[in-house]
Design a protein around this motif. Structure first.
Motif, mmCIF file in Angstrom:
data_model
loop_
_atom_site.group_PDB
_atom_site.id
_atom_site.type_symbol
_atom_site.label_atom_id
_atom_site.label_comp_id
_atom_site.label_asym_id
_atom_site.label_seq_id
_atom_site.Cartn_x
_atom_site.Cartn_y
_atom_site.Cartn_z
ATOM 1 N N MET A 1 17.104 11.055 18.634
ATOM 2 C CA MET A 1 18.106 10.196 19.249
ATOM 3 C C MET A 1 18.296 8.926 18.434
ATOM 4 N N LYS A 2 17.207 8.424 17.894
ATOM 5 C CA LYS A 2 17.336 7.171 17.153
ATOM 6 C C LYS A 2 18.210 7.367 15.919
ATOM 7 N N LEU A 4 20.580 9.390 15.776
ATOM 8 C CA LEU A 4 21.939 9.402 16.312
ATOM 9 C C LEU A 4 22.442 7.972 16.491
ATOM 10 N N LEU A 5 21.566 7.163 16.987
ATOM 11 C CA LEU A 5 21.968 5.785 17.223
ATOM 12 C C LEU A 5 22.344 5.114 15.904
ATOM 13 N N VAL A 111 19.095 5.470 28.388
ATOM 14 C CA VAL A 111 19.621 6.267 27.274
ATOM 15 C C VAL A 111 20.974 5.702 26.839
ATOM 16 N N ALA A 114 20.642 2.369 25.237
ATOM 17 C CA ALA A 114 20.186 2.424 23.848
ATOM 18 C C ALA A 114 21.337 2.806 22.921
ATOM 19 N N VAL A 115 22.160 3.786 23.339
ATOM 20 C CA VAL A 115 23.291 4.211 22.508
ATOM 21 C C VAL A 115 24.264 3.048 22.303
ATOM 22 N N GLU A 117 23.788 -0.100 22.723
ATOM 23 C CA GLU A 117 23.181 -1.240 22.038
ATOM 24 C C GLU A 117 23.341 -1.098 20.528
ATOM 25 N N GLN A 118 23.155 0.134 20.063
ATOM 26 C CA GLN A 118 23.307 0.366 18.640
ATOM 27 C C GLN A 118 24.760 0.201 18.216
ATOM 28 N N SER A 126 25.168 -5.726 12.266
ATOM 29 C CA SER A 126 23.710 -5.821 12.111
ATOM 30 C C SER A 126 23.115 -4.444 11.878
ATOM 31 N N ALA A 128 19.729 -4.131 11.624
ATOM 32 C CA ALA A 128 18.300 -4.407 11.827
ATOM 33 C C ALA A 128 17.577 -3.277 12.536
ATOM 34 N N THR A 129 18.312 -2.388 13.155
ATOM 35 C CA THR A 129 17.638 -1.376 13.969
ATOM 36 C C THR A 129 17.278 -0.121 13.189
ATOM 37 N N PRO A 131 15.040 2.212 11.613
ATOM 38 C CA PRO A 131 13.575 2.259 11.678
ATOM 39 C C PRO A 131 12.954 2.156 10.300
ATOM 40 N N PHE A 153 14.201 14.431 15.484
ATOM 41 C CA PHE A 153 15.354 15.113 16.049
ATOM 42 C C PHE A 153 16.359 15.539 14.973
ATOM 43 N N ARG A 175 20.514 18.915 12.415
ATOM 44 C CA ARG A 175 19.216 18.947 13.104
ATOM 45 C C ARG A 175 18.268 19.922 12.430
#
Lengths: 203, 765
Positions: A1-2, A4-5, A111, A114-115, A117-118, A126, A128-129, A131, A153, A175
């Motif tokens: 998911m991340k 994806l974000l 969920v 989080a989506v 927010e990105q 930004s 910054a997210t 990872p 994922f 995936r």
């Protein structure tokens, strides 16, 4: 998911600007993306989303529009084959199916929170997210590829940009299990009237 | 001449030596600042221990503020890193892994058989019809093609019926009542102008030394944050500890020199020689060995007991003063033996009563005072003669009112006032309030309150008090089982309960649930796979889309708690899964109390493995305990002083007369608390006992001592006590103020009573 974000971060790079370059580094490219992001208040574009999932009998294609407005408004509208709408306005959301809307609070829906927010991170330019440890590469003049460092994922996420306007044109999510999602964007324009005004507006 | 002086002051050598030796042990004293030592033995203390074990008293909440988003993010990171590096915190929580949002639904989906309760089966039953199934598949198809469903393929395959949502709805309160969003991996307020950093201290934040260390770090941090355009506000126990520490220090810095100055001036005026000041060295010499002795008896001594115990020892000077005036007026030791013994027996007896108190600090103070006062008495007998004038006339003083006969009307008036005073106090007693709330002793001022209000405004905290429940077990499995029993007892309180029970059931619950799962799929759920496949294919899903779910209906496989625990942010995991004081695992549950209903009774039935801290109930219980303790101690003190007075004075009338100052002092204290609309607290009780011990001395000397010298001695003792202790009535700290006011009021009533009422009652007029 991340992954994806992060894709979503890269996905909605804002439009205008008479910019064209052929050779530059990833860092330069991200700086340019960020530079563009802060100059854009909002946009609407059409999309075509094709999902080839093991869960589905056959590839599924959805079409619709995406509208984004600073600071924190977003509307993801599908037109075909099924109409639906997801509107986020700051910390509140509205899900529309069959013309009926369900309001929700992002604080109670981690969920979606989080989506979105990105997505806001992207709108604000930004990155910054991302990872730490993920590999970010410029795999073509205007294509950024993200390769996660774990067997999570997504195996790979690629985003292709319009060389001149730096708009995302094609996003591919691969995936590990062979599922693929491809989204293409076109017809960028100013935010259409009523884009964020409930289940019936902005089509 | 020199030889004579040496010989005269030789008796001081041994006590000074003993005091120096005792002082050398002081650095090795094991002191603690446990709040629970201030509470009566019994369930109330156990509940406070739970509060401590829950970590609530060790938590620091730092709100970082900035209007600028990048300054805010930088400020939160800086704050988190500084606190982490300090080494003073067990855990610092300032970043949230976004993957948490999706890990939990996935972990729940693969553990459905062990997490579904009866309500979930009712929902499942309702989904079994072909129409409902068709609708669910259509909804699922749309969901997977929306941005929200991009990463949800595995969850859908494991739970096509959406049962996960039902289970997750029971965990919505896990993050508490705070309203926040996650921005760039930080916890930020909804208006995105503030961020939150939560840190758990390694040692209690109610420990003032630890608090002072952390305050230094925060001061440095504040300066660094200012450079990047951010601010911080601290909430939690730390600001209270710091405010109390600062207030006590301010009070002591201001009031101790003031009290000393006034006392020296008074003694100089009263004795007109250095002898008076030297008298006050006697309790000072008695204190160090008494402290060492008490520490030897109890092992670990409370700082509060030590501080107030030393203050209490100050009354040891009264023996020396009485002895001094008696000897100076020509009385021999044998003449003074009766009143001095009686006074010592009553004063020390009052502190013996404290040894039987249910409050540990009382017991420690009692031991300290008994040892100190006994030693002070011995020192007075041996040292006072060295201070008496030799061969020259010492100047007289006029501290007491001249003894003169009063007329009958005057006597009756004095007696009537005293009787009315005592009767008024008896009538006022039932209306007294007793403070079970330790916050009454809190000196934190408007700044701390403003920070707390600001926290509530920023984070949406409604200020509801949370009840804390600890479920213990010999191992984690037993603790989880106990936690399930707590969850069952709180059934129906959904939305206000924070518990891991919905996603982390114990072995007993899991056995029951897995049996229900098997029963369902071999009973009403038989043949469901085909129906699901049909509905799925009609809505665009492949034939094997839900194979993982269907496989689990045939064989559930293994429970995977690791996946569930891994899905929780570490800070949340540590909040709920803790260890008790004995190192046993403990699962924590909290819920917002409505202060009604039978929840405490329901939880009480769960047995010894479940403990509860219910703030409102606890305060009520403490108030009852304090009332009981006050009544018990006061009654015991009265009985004891009455008996001692009777034994020493022989005649009941004289004994009653000696008791008059005690009754006046108690009456004054009761009326003061009642009329002042305050609540009786721990300090009132303590100082009340001390005032009883002093007042009876005044009464005994007024009855049995030489009239002239006793009056002077009583007056000197009373004024010095009023000055020494009464100055604390001006303290800013509530505990010190209570101490000062109680003494001031009690002694102010006992002193004139001893001089005016006792002689009348004793028939000496």
């Amino acid at each position: 998911m991340k992954r994806l974000l992060f894709l979503l971060i890269l996905l909605f790079v804002p439009p205008p600007g008479a910019f064209a370059a052929t050779t530059y580094s990833l860092a330069d490219f991200l700086v340019r993306l960020k530079g563009r992001a802060v100059t854009v208040d909002g946009f609407t574009c059409d999309f075509r989303q094709e999902r080839r999932l093991k869960l589905f009998r056959r590839p599924v294609v959805f079409t619709g529009t995406l509208s984004v407005a600073r600071p924190r408004k977003l509307a993801w509208t599908t037109v075909s084959p099924l109409p639906s709408r997801l509107i986020i306005d700051n910390d509140h959301g509205l899900r529309c199916v069959d013309g009926r809307g369900t309001r929700f609070d992002l604080a109670a829906d981690p969920v979606t929170a989080a989506v979105t927010e990105q997505m806001w991170s992207f709108v604000n330019g930004s990155f910054a997210t991302v990872p730490p440890g993920w590999k970010l590469a410029l795999t073509g003049p205007e294509t950024v590829t993200v390769t996660p460092d774990d067997n999570g994922f997504f195996a790979k996420i690629s985003v292709g940009f319009d060389p001149v306007e730096l708009r995302p044109l094609r996003v591919e999510l691969d995936r590990n299990n062979g599922d693929v999602t491809i989204i293409t964007f076109h017809d960028y324009r100013a935010v259409i009237p009523g884009a964020f005004s409930g289940c019936g507006g902005g089509r | 001449m020199r030889g004579g002086a040496v010989k005269r002051f030789l008796p001081w050598f041994f006590p000074v030596l003993v005091a120096i030796i005792a002082l050398s042990f002081w650095p090795r004293l094991d002191l603690n600042e446990e709040v629970s030592d201030l509470l009566p033995d019994g369930p109330g203390r156990g509940e406070l221990v739970l509060l401590k074990e829950s970590g609530m008293l060790d938590r620091l909440l730092v709100t970082v503020g900035s209007e600028n988003a990048s300054s805010l993010a930088a400020g939160i990171d800086l704050c988190g890193r500084v606190l982490e590096k300090s080494g003073m915190f067990r855990q610092v929580f300032f970043r949230v892994d976004n993957r948490v949002a999706t890990r939990m639904p996935q972990a729940v989906a693969i553990n459905l058989p062990w997490l579904m309760n009866r309500d979930d089966y009712r929902r499942l039953d309702a989904l079994m019809s072909p129409e409902r199934l068709d609708k669910q598949m259509g909804r699922l198809f749309l969901f997977l093609n929306s941005p929200r469903g991009f990463g949800a393929g595995d969850i859908v395959a494991a739970d096509p019926l959406g049962l996960t949502a039902g289970i997750l709805s029971r965990t919505t309160g896990l993050a508490g009542s705070l309203r926040f969003s996650i921005t760039d991996g930080h916890i930020v307020s909804l208006d995105r102008t503030h961020g939150l950093v939560i840190a758990e201290s390694r040692t209690s934040l109610t420990d003032s030394a630890q608090a002072a260390g952390i305050a230094k770090i925060l001061a440095g941090l504040k300066a660094r944050l200012k450079n990047i355009g951010a601010t911080i506000k601290i909430t939690g126990p730390l600001p209270h500890t710091l405010a109390n520490r600062a207030t006590i220090r301010r009070d002591l810095v201001l009031l101790l020199p003031l009290a000393s100055l006034v006392l020296i001036l008074f003694l100089t005026a009263a004795f007109r020689s250095p002898a008076g000041i030297a008298l006050f060295l006697i309790p000072a010499l008695a204190a160090p060995p008494a402290v060492v002795l008490a520490a030897g008896v109890y092992g670990r001594l409370s700082s509060i007991a030590l501080g107030f115990g030393i203050v209490l020892l100050g009354i040891g000077v009264d023996f020396a003063v009485h002895l001094y005036f008696a000897r100076k007026s020509g009385q021999s030791i044998s003449e003074l033996a009766l009143p001095l013994s009686a006074a010592a027996a009553t004063t020390i007896g009052c502190f013996v009563i404290l040894l039987f108190s249910r409050i540990p600090v009382h017991r420690q103070m009692g031991a300290l005072a008994i040892a100190g006062l006994s030693y002070a008495l011995v020192l007075a007998v041996f040292l006072v003669p060295t201070l008496l004038p030799r061969g020259r006339r010492w100047p007289d003083n006029n501290l007491s009112p001249p003894v003169r006969k009063r007329g009958r009307a005057g006597s009756c008036f004095v007696l009537a006032v005293w009787v009315v005073f005592v009767v008024a106090a008896i009538l006022a007693w039932p209306g007294l309030r007793f403070a079970g709330d330790m916050r009454q002793m809190d000196a934190s001022g408007p700044e701390v309150a403003a920070a707390e209000n600001s926290f509530a405004r920023i984070w949406g905290s409604k200020g509801n008090e949370e009840v804390i429940i600890g479920a213990n077990g010999v191992d984690l499995s037993a603790a989880l089982d106990a936690n399930d029993r707590v969850a069952a007892a709180l059934a129906g309180e959904t939305g206000r309960v924070r518990s891991l029970a919905p996603i982390l059931p114990g072995p007993a619950c899991r056995r029951e649930r897995i049996a229900r799962w098997r029963d369902f799929w071999s009973g009403p759920g038989r043949g469901f796979g085909e129906k699901l496949q049909r509905a799925g294919m009609a809505n665009g899903f492949s034939a094997r889309a839900f194979a993982p779910f269907l496989a689990r209906t045939r064989e559930p496989g293994q429970f995977s708690p690791a996946a569930l625990l891994d899905a929780l942010p570490p800070a949340m995991r540590d909040f709920f899964i803790r260890k008790d004081a004995a190192g046993r695992p403990m699962l924590l549950t909290t819920f917002i109390a409505r202060d009604r209903g039978d929840i405490p009774a329901r939880l009480a039935l769960l047995g010894a493995g479940v403990r509860m801290f219910y703030p409102a109930k606890w305060r009520r219980g403490m108030a009852v305990e304090f009332r009981k303790e006050t009544a018990t101690l006061a009654a015991r003190a009265l009985i004891l002083v009455a008996l001692v007075a009777l034994v020493f004075l022989r005649r009941p009338r004289q004994a009653f007369a000696a008791m008059a100052p005690v009754l006046a002092a108690l009456a004054a204290m009761v009326l003061f608390v009642r009329l002042g609309s305050t609540a009786m607290n721990l300090m009132h009780i303590l100082m009340g006992i001390m005032v009883c011990g002093l007042s009876i001395d005044y009464g005994i000397f007024a009855v049995a001592g030489d009239r002239e010298s006793s009056s002077r001695a009583v007056s000197v003792c009373a004024v010095s006590t009023l000055v020494g202790f009464g100055v604390f009535a001006f303290a800013a700290h509530p505990a010190l103020r209570s101490l000062g006011l109680t003494t001031l009021v009690g002694i102010a009533a006992a002193w004139p009573t001893a001089l005016l009422v006792t002689p009348l009652l004793g028939g000496r007029c």
